[in-house]
Design a protein around this motif. Sequence first.
Motif, PDB file in Angstrom:
ATOM      1  N   MET A  56       0.822  -1.201   0.000  1.00  0.00           N
ATOM      2  CA  MET A  56       0.000   0.000   0.000  1.00  0.00           C
ATOM      3  C   MET A  56       0.864   1.263   0.000  1.00  0.00           C
ATOM      4  SD  MET A  56      -3.014   1.045  -0.121  1.00  0.00           S
ATOM      5  CE  MET A  56      -4.227   2.159   0.411  1.00  0.00           C
ATOM      6  N   PHE A  57       1.930   1.264   0.810  1.00  0.00           N
ATOM      7  CA  PHE A  57       2.805   2.437   0.880  1.00  0.00           C
ATOM      8  C   PHE A  57       3.483   2.694  -0.459  1.00  0.00           C
ATOM      9  CE2 PHE A  57       7.021   4.261   1.677  1.00  0.00           C
ATOM     10  CZ  PHE A  57       6.633   5.490   2.190  1.00  0.00           C
ATOM     11  N   ILE A  58       3.913   1.624  -1.129  1.00  0.00           N
ATOM     12  CA  ILE A  58       4.576   1.767  -2.429  1.00  0.00           C
ATOM     13  C   ILE A  58       3.617   2.381  -3.441  1.00  0.00           C
ATOM     14  CG2 ILE A  58       5.645   0.500  -4.341  1.00  0.00           C
ATOM     15  CD1 ILE A  58       7.395   0.635  -1.861  1.00  0.00           C
ATOM     16  N   GLU A  59       2.364   1.945  -3.432  1.00  0.00           N
ATOM     17  CA  GLU A  59       1.385   2.491  -4.365  1.00  0.00           C
ATOM     18  C   GLU A  59       1.149   3.977  -4.133  1.00  0.00           C
ATOM     19  OE1 GLU A  59      -2.157   0.176  -4.131  1.00  0.00           O
ATOM     20  OE2 GLU A  59      -1.109  -1.672  -4.641  1.00  0.00           O
ATOM     21  N   SER A  60       1.138   4.394  -2.874  1.00  0.00           N
ATOM     22  CA  SER A  60       0.866   5.796  -2.581  1.00  0.00           C
ATOM     23  C   SER A  60       2.069   6.682  -2.858  1.00  0.00           C
ATOM     24  CB  SER A  60       0.407   5.953  -1.125  1.00  0.00           C
ATOM     25  OG  SER A  60       1.459   5.589  -0.244  1.00  0.00           O
ATOM     26  N   ILE A  61       3.253   6.107  -2.861  1.00  0.00           N
ATOM     27  CA  ILE A  61       4.451   6.916  -3.086  1.00  0.00           C
ATOM     28  C   ILE A  61       4.822   7.001  -4.571  1.00  0.00           C
ATOM     29  CG2 ILE A  61       6.250   5.144  -2.861  1.00  0.00           C
ATOM     30  CD1 ILE A  61       7.683   7.187  -1.023  1.00  0.00           C
ATOM     31  N   ALA A  62       4.313   6.088  -5.398  1.00  0.00           N
ATOM     32  CA  ALA A  62       4.665   6.074  -6.823  1.00  0.00           C
ATOM     33  C   ALA A  62       4.387   7.402  -7.522  1.00  0.00           C
ATOM     34  CB  ALA A  62       3.975   4.917  -7.538  1.00  0.00           C
ATOM     35  N   PRO A  63       3.220   8.027  -7.359  1.00  0.00           N
ATOM     36  CA  PRO A  63       3.002   9.321  -8.013  1.00  0.00           C
ATOM     37  C   PRO A  63       3.986  10.395  -7.531  1.00  0.00           C
ATOM     38  CG  PRO A  63       0.912   8.379  -7.365  1.00  0.00           C
ATOM     39  CD  PRO A  63       1.981   7.532  -6.753  1.00  0.00           C
ATOM     40  N   ALA A  64       4.343  10.366  -6.274  1.00  0.00           N
ATOM     41  CA  ALA A  64       5.307  11.345  -5.749  1.00  0.00           C
ATOM     42  C   ALA A  64       6.681  11.134  -6.372  1.00  0.00           C
ATOM     43  CB  ALA A  64       5.385  11.238  -4.229  1.00  0.00           C
ATOM     44  N   VAL A  65       7.062   9.889  -6.543  1.00  0.00           N
ATOM     45  CA  VAL A  65       8.352   9.588  -7.178  1.00  0.00           C
ATOM     46  C   VAL A  65       8.347  10.059  -8.630  1.00  0.00           C
ATOM     47  CG1 VAL A  65       9.870   7.705  -7.939  1.00  0.00           C
ATOM     48  CG2 VAL A  65       8.901   7.678  -5.631  1.00  0.00           C
ATOM     49  N   VAL A  66       7.249   9.800  -9.326  1.00  0.00           N
ATOM     50  CA  VAL A  66       7.126  10.247 -10.719  1.00  0.00           C
ATOM     51  C   VAL A  66       7.163  11.773 -10.782  1.00  0.00           C
ATOM     52  CG1 VAL A  66       5.560  10.348 -12.706  1.00  0.00           C
ATOM     53  CG2 VAL A  66       5.936   8.184 -11.518  1.00  0.00           C
ATOM     54  N   PHE A  67       6.471  12.447  -9.867  1.00  0.00           N
ATOM     55  CA  PHE A  67       6.481  13.911  -9.817  1.00  0.00           C
ATOM     56  C   PHE A  67       7.914  14.430  -9.696  1.00  0.00           C
ATOM     57  CE2 PHE A  67       6.512  17.970  -7.660  1.00  0.00           C
ATOM     58  CZ  PHE A  67       5.537  18.687  -8.320  1.00  0.00           C
ATOM     59  N   VAL A  68       8.659  13.888  -8.738  1.00  0.00           N
ATOM     60  CA  VAL A  68      10.041  14.338  -8.514  1.00  0.00           C
ATOM     61  C   VAL A  68      10.920  13.986  -9.706  1.00  0.00           C
ATOM     62  CG1 VAL A  68      12.087  14.014  -7.062  1.00  0.00           C
ATOM     63  CG2 VAL A  68       9.842  14.307  -6.008  1.00  0.00           C
ATOM     64  N   LEU A  69      10.735  12.820 -10.288  1.00  0.00           N
ATOM     65  CA  LEU A  69      11.531  12.398 -11.442  1.00  0.00           C
ATOM     66  C   LEU A  69      11.312  13.334 -12.631  1.00  0.00           C
ATOM     67  CD1 LEU A  69      13.395  10.259 -12.744  1.00  0.00           C
ATOM     68  CD2 LEU A  69      11.331   8.983 -13.342  1.00  0.00           C
ATOM     69  N   VAL A  70      10.056  13.622 -12.942  1.00  0.00           N
ATOM     70  CA  VAL A  70       9.751  14.529 -14.064  1.00  0.00           C
ATOM     71  C   VAL A  70      10.231  15.938 -13.749  1.00  0.00           C
ATOM     72  CG1 VAL A  70       7.885  15.572 -15.419  1.00  0.00           C
ATOM     73  CG2 VAL A  70       7.848  13.123 -14.920  1.00  0.00           C
ATOM     74  N   LEU A  71      10.037  16.375 -12.525  1.00  0.00           N
ATOM     75  CA  LEU A  71      10.494  17.706 -12.110  1.00  0.00           C
ATOM     76  C   LEU A  71      11.997  17.847 -12.311  1.00  0.00           C
ATOM     77  CD1 LEU A  71       9.346  20.314 -10.577  1.00  0.00           C
ATOM     78  CD2 LEU A  71      10.421  19.305  -8.575  1.00  0.00           C
ATOM     79  N   ALA A  72      12.753  16.859 -11.852  1.00  0.00           N
ATOM     80  CA  ALA A  72      14.210  16.907 -11.977  1.00  0.00           C
ATOM     81  C   ALA A  72      14.652  16.822 -13.437  1.00  0.00           C
ATOM     82  CB  ALA A  72      14.838  15.773 -11.169  1.00  0.00           C
ATOM     83  N   THR A  73      14.033  15.937 -14.191  1.00  0.00           N
ATOM     84  CA  THR A  73      14.419  15.747 -15.586  1.00  0.00           C
ATOM     85  C   THR A  73      14.110  16.986 -16.419  1.00  0.00           C
ATOM     86  OG1 THR A  73      13.895  13.403 -15.330  1.00  0.00           O
ATOM     87  CG2 THR A  73      14.212  14.182 -17.552  1.00  0.00           C
ATOM     88  N   GLN A  74      12.914  17.540 -16.261  1.00  0.00           N
ATOM     89  CA  GLN A  74      12.552  18.721 -17.048  1.00  0.00           C
ATOM     90  C   GLN A  74      13.340  19.956 -16.608  1.00  0.00           C
ATOM     91  OE1 GLN A  74       8.353  19.390 -17.459  1.00  0.00           O
ATOM     92  NE2 GLN A  74       8.121  17.619 -18.778  1.00  0.00           N
ATOM     93  N   THR A  75      13.628  20.060 -15.329  1.00  0.00           N
ATOM     94  CA  THR A  75      14.451  21.181 -14.854  1.00  0.00           C
ATOM     95  C   THR A  75      15.840  21.103 -15.468  1.00  0.00           C
ATOM     96  OG1 THR A  75      13.206  21.321 -12.784  1.00  0.00           O
ATOM     97  CG2 THR A  75      15.398  22.319 -12.811  1.00  0.00           C
ATOM     98  N   ALA A  76      16.407  19.922 -15.481  1.00  0.00           N
ATOM     99  CA  ALA A  76      17.736  19.743 -16.090  1.00  0.00           C
ATOM    100  C   ALA A  76      17.689  20.064 -17.582  1.00  0.00           C
ATOM    101  CB  ALA A  76      18.229  18.313 -15.861  1.00  0.00           C
ATOM    102  N   TYR A  77      16.652  19.611 -18.258  1.00  0.00           N
ATOM    103  CA  TYR A  77      16.509  19.887 -19.696  1.00  0.00           C
ATOM    104  C   TYR A  77      16.429  21.392 -19.951  1.00  0.00           C
ATOM    105  CZ  TYR A  77      14.600  19.793 -24.426  1.00  0.00           C
ATOM    106  OH  TYR A  77      14.390  20.002 -25.770  1.00  0.00           O
ATOM    107  N   CYS A  78      15.633  22.077 -19.149  1.00  0.00           N
ATOM    108  CA  CYS A  78      15.512  23.536 -19.310  1.00  0.00           C
ATOM    109  C   CYS A  78      16.818  24.240 -18.985  1.00  0.00           C
ATOM    110  CB  CYS A  78      14.401  24.076 -18.421  1.00  0.00           C
ATOM    111  SG  CYS A  78      12.755  23.704 -19.039  1.00  0.00           S
ATOM    112  N   ALA A  79      17.548  23.739 -18.003  1.00  0.00           N
ATOM    113  CA  ALA A  79      18.833  24.347 -17.650  1.00  0.00           C
ATOM    114  C   ALA A  79      19.836  24.212 -18.796  1.00  0.00           C
ATOM    115  CB  ALA A  79      19.386  23.705 -16.379  1.00  0.00           C
ATOM    116  N   VAL A  80      19.793  23.081 -19.471  1.00  0.00           N
ATOM    117  CA  VAL A  80      20.724  22.842 -20.581  1.00  0.00           C
ATOM    118  C   VAL A  80      20.271  23.570 -21.850  1.00  0.00           C
ATOM    119  CG1 VAL A  80      21.630  21.063 -22.137  1.00  0.00           C
ATOM    120  CG2 VAL A  80      21.532  20.625 -19.678  1.00  0.00           C
ATOM    121  N   GLN A  81      18.996  23.480 -22.179  1.00  0.00           N
ATOM    122  CA  GLN A  81      18.480  24.046 -23.431  1.00  0.00           C
ATOM    123  C   GLN A  81      18.125  25.524 -23.340  1.00  0.00           C
ATOM    124  OE1 GLN A  81      18.289  22.462 -26.452  1.00  0.00           O
ATOM    125  NE2 GLN A  81      19.426  20.858 -25.416  1.00  0.00           N
ATOM    126  N   GLY A  82      17.802  25.998 -22.150  1.00  0.00           N
ATOM    127  CA  GLY A  82      17.447  27.397 -21.966  1.00  0.00           C
ATOM    128  C   GLY A  82      15.962  27.656 -22.138  1.00  0.00           C
TER     129      GLY A  82
END
Length: 143
Positions: A1-27
Motif C-alpha cells: 500500500m505504501f509503495i502504491e501511494s508513493i509512486a506518483p510522488a516519485v514520478v512527480f520528482v523524477l519529471v520535475l528533476a528531468t525537465q528542470t535539467a533539460y531547461c537548464a541545458v536548453q534554456g
Amino acid sequence: MFIESIAPAVVFVLVLATQTAYCAVQGIVFSNDSRTYSNWGDLLLRSHFSFSTLFGEAKTTYPIQLYSAWIAVVAVCKLIFGGHWSTAIVALNIVASSAAAALLVSLVERISGSRVASLAATILYLCAYDVFSWSRYVLSDPT
C-alpha cells in the motif's frame, strides 16, 4: 500500500528533476506570444490590475478575455519575481507537467491495476519530446 501511494510522488520528482535539467541545458524560449503576454502583463500592472483597462487598450484580433487569467498570472509573476518572471513561468510549467505525469501514472495504475502499465506510462511520458520541449517556453500552452 505504501509503495502504491508513493509512486506518483516519485514520478512527480523524477519529471520535475528531468525537465528542470533539460531547461537548464536548453534554456528558456521566449516567443512572439511571450512578448505579447509580457506587454499585457505590464499593462495590467500599470493599471493596478484593472481588467477593463486591459480589455480596452490591448490590441489583438481575438478576444483578450479568454487570456485574462493567464495575463494575471504573468502580471503576478512580474510583481513577485521582477526580471526573473519568465523563469517563474517556466517553473510553473514544469510543476504543472510534473503534476500531470503523477496524475497520469496514478490513473493508469488505478484503471489497469498494473504496476507495469504505470511504469510504461512513466517511461512514455519521460520520452514525450513535445512535453519536454514546450515546458521551457514562456507560454500558457504547457501550463
